[in-house]
Design a protein around this motif. Sequence first.
Motif, mmCIF file in Angstrom:
data_model
loop_
_atom_site.group_PDB
_atom_site.id
_atom_site.type_symbol
_atom_site.label_atom_id
_atom_site.label_comp_id
_atom_site.label_asym_id
_atom_site.label_seq_id
_atom_site.Cartn_x
_atom_site.Cartn_y
_atom_site.Cartn_z
ATOM 1 N N THR A 140 0.923 -1.276 0.101
ATOM 2 C CA THR A 140 0.086 0.128 0.028
ATOM 3 C C THR A 140 0.919 1.133 0.025
ATOM 4 N N MET A 174 -3.607 -8.046 2.024
ATOM 5 C CA MET A 174 -2.783 -6.830 1.418
ATOM 6 C C MET A 174 -1.324 -6.952 1.935
ATOM 7 N N GLU A 186 1.760 -4.624 3.207
ATOM 8 C CA GLU A 186 2.149 -3.510 3.767
ATOM 9 C C GLU A 186 3.782 -3.618 3.859
#
Length: 159
Positions: free
Chosen positions: A49, A88, A90
């Motif tokens: 991200t 996700m 990171e």
Amino acid sequence: MSELTILKDKITSNVMERFIELTDKTTFDTELSFALQHIKKNPQLSKATLESNVMAVLNVAQTGLSLNPTLKYAYLVPRSVNKGGQWMVETCLEPSYIGLCKLVTDSGSARSIVSHLVYEGDEFEVSLGTSVDILHKPKFKTKEVTHVYVVSVLSDGSK
């Protein structure tokens, strides 16, 4: 325009001002260059991200560590996280043991920190109790590591 250039522009626009408040423009440019090297070498980091990439770069300034690969103080590491049922990637700033030692000695909590490997065949004794004592006499005969220990001299001189 390459993905790396786009990411560089996004990181710069999101973190440069705060980073420079903590350090200076030259340090920002240098550390951003190191961060982009990390991201280029590890494709997972480019999938991370934007917010985590920005925070990881900002954490370099906040900790006083460097991503300089020669110094080996810290690294950018991708982590898979589950947020609300969605996985996700990171980016995390991970200090190395060298970086952690730097933080402790820079803060004044310790005067020095040294670590040693004990190899098979070395003379090695540990005495525990009200006083801890380590005797290590290396023999330099093998490459088989059996133990590791660290000695830290604290700010008051105690070990």
